[in-house]
Design an enzyme around this catalytic site. Sequence first.
Site, mmCIF file in Angstrom:
data_model
loop_
_atom_site.group_PDB
_atom_site.id
_atom_site.type_symbol
_atom_site.label_atom_id
_atom_site.label_comp_id
_atom_site.label_asym_id
_atom_site.label_seq_id
_atom_site.Cartn_x
_atom_site.Cartn_y
_atom_site.Cartn_z
ATOM 1 N N ARG A 56 49.869 -0.378 -37.512
ATOM 2 C CA ARG A 56 48.947 0.610 -38.054
ATOM 3 C C ARG A 56 49.013 0.742 -39.567
ATOM 4 N NH1 ARG A 56 49.874 1.463 -33.133
ATOM 5 N NH2 ARG A 56 51.995 1.033 -33.774
ATOM 6 N N THR A 57 50.211 0.918 -40.094
ATOM 7 C CA THR A 57 50.301 1.325 -41.500
ATOM 8 C C THR A 57 49.720 0.260 -42.421
ATOM 9 O OG1 THR A 57 52.233 2.636 -40.959
ATOM 10 C CG2 THR A 57 51.873 2.166 -43.287
ATOM 11 N N LYS A 86 65.505 -16.080 -51.616
ATOM 12 C CA LYS A 86 66.246 -16.819 -52.664
ATOM 13 C C LYS A 86 67.128 -15.875 -53.471
ATOM 14 C CE LYS A 86 62.151 -19.744 -53.281
ATOM 15 N NZ LYS A 86 61.056 -20.038 -54.233
ATOM 16 N N ARG A 107 56.865 -1.406 -47.436
ATOM 17 C CA ARG A 107 57.706 -0.955 -46.312
ATOM 18 C C ARG A 107 58.960 -1.806 -46.277
ATOM 19 N NH1 ARG A 107 55.871 -0.014 -40.129
ATOM 20 N NH2 ARG A 107 55.174 1.920 -41.115
ATOM 21 N N HIS A 135 58.547 8.454 -44.479
ATOM 22 C CA HIS A 135 57.272 7.771 -44.261
ATOM 23 C C HIS A 135 56.196 8.773 -44.695
ATOM 24 C CE1 HIS A 135 54.195 5.268 -42.749
ATOM 25 N NE2 HIS A 135 54.645 4.995 -41.537
HETATM 26 C C1 NCD Z 1 56.077 4.669 -37.277
HETATM 27 C C2 NCD Z 1 57.055 3.989 -38.217
HETATM 28 O O1 NCD Z 1 56.888 2.827 -38.576
HETATM 29 O O2 NCD Z 1 57.989 4.697 -38.593
HETATM 30 N N1 NCD Z 1 54.915 3.940 -37.030
HETATM 31 C C3 NCD Z 1 53.832 4.087 -37.866
HETATM 32 O O3 NCD Z 1 53.942 3.958 -39.062
HETATM 33 N N2 NCD Z 1 52.658 4.459 -37.309
HETATM 34 C C4 NCD Z 1 56.684 5.179 -36.048
HETATM 35 C C5 NCD Z 1 57.488 4.289 -35.177
HETATM 36 O O4 NCD Z 1 57.680 3.094 -35.460
HETATM 37 O O5 NCD Z 1 57.943 4.788 -34.146
#
Ligand code: NCD
Length: 301
Positions: A56-57, A86, A107, A135
């Site tokens: 999703r993100t 590297k 991320r 997050h």
């Molecule tokens: C979450 C994450 O990556 O922390 N997912 C997301 O971004 N929608 C939640 C999860 O992985 O459980």
Amino acid sequence: MDFKGQHILSTEQFDKDSLLALFEVAKEMEVVMESGGGDLLKGKVMASVFFEPSTRTRFSFEAAMQRLGGAVISNADMMSTSSIKKMETLEDTGKVLAQLADVLVVRHPEAGAVNKIATNSDVPVLNAGDGPAQHPTQGLLDLYTIWKEFGKIDGLTVGLIGDLKHSRVLHSEFDLLQYFDVEFVLVSPASLRLPQAVEGGDWNETEDIASVIERLDVISFNRLQKERFENPEECEALRGSFVLTTDLMAKAKEKSIVLNPLPRIDEIDVAVDADPRAKYFEQVKNGVAVRMALLKLVFGL
Ligand code: NCD
């Protein structure tokens, strides 16, 4: 808070007014999306820099950028296909990517790693999740969903349910909700308490969702974060210890809403999906509008 030119790394950067301002822009962005998109970010380039799995993100940020006419360069597997392999430092990687793009979305599986990328970046870095820590943009879209559904956030009772120890989403949601007047009910197995509650304070905590569900306006779940357990067997032993079923939903308020950032594993029975109070798929769409709004404001447009 002025968003223009800022890194968005932490929930601590926000305040109530800036959150409400962002939500108003997100609402406008929903209209832009419905009318086929815009060209506000034409000529801008976003780099998606992902060191950890995402569905999703990453797609949500990329869709947000493209729906506003911007372009995207993307690496979904930085850990094994970038110069990190590297032994380039995160600080150097950030400095380099800032020469190539106007905004970086990052991320990483370690807490604090996104801050390292931001250290030498001249362009805004947006934290798309750093390990178990934060997050922020998922927290923003969760609050936006609450605000949209209830027309307010003040005065609500919010249950945060699940792996409160490791869920960066629920950490960020908890932090952002503190800018409002909400009552929290923290529901988790004893070994997975919210770090902020473990640190101290007078929080309403329980292990039993059935005993509190009838009080909740917002029923906010997140899965067991298996990849963040030191011992994965401990995770498996807890599987099934919090599951939202249609029987439980029968006890919940008629006007409540169910949130989950997804992925859903087994913490929400699929039979709950048909309940109009289940908002977790709508949340995904709301996330695009919120990220469009955030990009607009960070670019000072
Ligand atoms: C979450 C994450 O990556 O922390 N997912 C997301 O971004 N929608 C939640 C999860 O992985 O459980």
